[in-house]
Design a protein around this motif. Structure first.
Motif, short mmCIF file in Angstrom:
data_model
loop_
_atom_site.label_atom_id
_atom_site.label_comp_id
_atom_site.label_asym_id
_atom_site.label_seq_id
_atom_site.Cartn_x
_atom_site.Cartn_y
_atom_site.Cartn_z
N LEU A 173 38.69 -13.90 -15.36
CA LEU A 173 37.40 -14.47 -14.97
C LEU A 173 36.56 -13.42 -14.23
O LEU A 173 35.37 -13.26 -14.51
CB LEU A 173 37.62 -15.70 -14.09
N GLY A 174 37.19 -12.69 -13.32
CA GLY A 174 36.50 -11.61 -12.61
C GLY A 174 36.03 -10.52 -13.56
O GLY A 174 34.93 -9.98 -13.42
N LEU A 175 36.85 -10.22 -14.55
CA LEU A 175 36.49 -9.22 -15.56
C LEU A 175 35.28 -9.69 -16.37
O LEU A 175 34.35 -8.92 -16.62
CB LEU A 175 37.69 -8.94 -16.47
N LEU A 176 35.29 -10.95 -16.74
CA LEU A 176 34.16 -11.53 -17.48
C LEU A 176 32.87 -11.45 -16.67
O LEU A 176 31.83 -11.02 -17.17
CB LEU A 176 34.47 -12.98 -17.86
N VAL A 177 32.93 -11.82 -15.40
CA VAL A 177 31.76 -11.78 -14.53
C VAL A 177 31.29 -10.33 -14.34
O VAL A 177 30.09 -10.04 -14.43
CB VAL A 177 32.05 -12.46 -13.18
N THR A 178 32.22 -9.43 -14.09
CA THR A 178 31.87 -8.03 -13.86
C THR A 178 31.22 -7.39 -15.09
O THR A 178 30.20 -6.72 -14.98
CB THR A 178 33.12 -7.22 -13.46
N VAL A 179 31.80 -7.61 -16.25
CA VAL A 179 31.23 -7.03 -17.47
C VAL A 179 29.88 -7.68 -17.79
O VAL A 179 28.95 -7.00 -18.24
CB VAL A 179 32.22 -7.16 -18.65
N PRO A 204 26.63 0.85 -10.93
CA PRO A 204 27.81 1.68 -11.19
C PRO A 204 29.13 1.04 -10.74
O PRO A 204 30.18 1.35 -11.31
CB PRO A 204 27.54 2.97 -10.42
N TRP A 205 29.09 0.16 -9.78
CA TRP A 205 30.32 -0.46 -9.29
C TRP A 205 30.96 -1.34 -10.34
O TRP A 205 32.17 -1.56 -10.33
CB TRP A 205 30.05 -1.27 -8.01
N THR A 206 30.16 -1.86 -11.29
CA THR A 206 30.71 -2.78 -12.29
C THR A 206 31.69 -2.07 -13.23
O THR A 206 32.69 -2.65 -13.63
CB THR A 206 29.59 -3.45 -13.10
#
Length: 182
Positions: free
Chosen positions: A33-39, A53-55
């Motif tokens: 879920l965190g990966l989905l939000v970050t991407v 850049p943090w993403t």
């Protein structure tokens, strides 16, 4: 589960096994879920012309966690890639020997990976390595390698010996974990 050879500690181990793998599944869910939000944030920020850049760095960390925990879960459920047509043609005792060889090989491989990851973790902590953008310890990217290696060893052994136990009980070659896990 049959009552033949049943011991009260067997139920305790089964419950502990269930709790550990449910926790791993929950952690995987949160990480994905965190990966989905970050991407998604990364894609949206690039569309607006103000790339964050943090993403990219955070998504790399989350991907490493997903890969190693997901791999361990796959070994636990016996869903790792394998070609079994030759093994399926073998007599029962040779199939059992093959499953044992698989467990030993997997254990050795992930013991080596885990051991080297521990060395890397110690080095990262000694030198205080941090990520360039987020400024967090690089050891955070090494922990899943160690954890995933330990869980892959445990998962493989549980799955292979469960399969052997099912074969001895007359249950065939199906992994008992595939039927008990959703």
């Amino acid at each position: 589960m049959t009552s033949v050879g049943y011991h009260p500690m067997q139920r305790h181990r089964t419950n502990l096994d269930h709790v550990i793998w449910r926790a791993v599944d929950a952690l995987l869910f949160v990480i994905v879920l965190g990966l989905l939000v970050t991407v998604s944030c990364q894609a949206l920020s690039r569309l607006t012309g103000a790339s964050a850049p943090w993403t990219e760095e955070l998504s790399r960390f989350l991907f490493i966690w997903t890969a190693f925990l997901g791999m361990a879960t796959g070994f636990r459920r016996g869903e790792h890639p394998s070609i079994t047509f030759l093994i399926d043609a073998l007599p029962g005792w040779a199939q059992t020997a093959s499953h044992c060889l698989t467990a030993v090989s997997t254990t050795v491989l992930f013991a080596i990976i885990g051991w080297n990851a521990v060395g890397l973790l110690m080095q990262q902590m000694d030198f205080g390595e941090t990520s360039p953008v987020l400024g967090i310890g690089m050891w955070i990217a090494t922990v899943p390698v160690i954890l995933g290696s330990a869980l892959a060893i445990a998962g493989c052994l549980v799955e292979v010996f469960g399969r052997i136990q099912a074969r001895r009980a007359g249950g065939g070659t199906t992994s008992p974990n595939r039927e008990s896990d959703p």
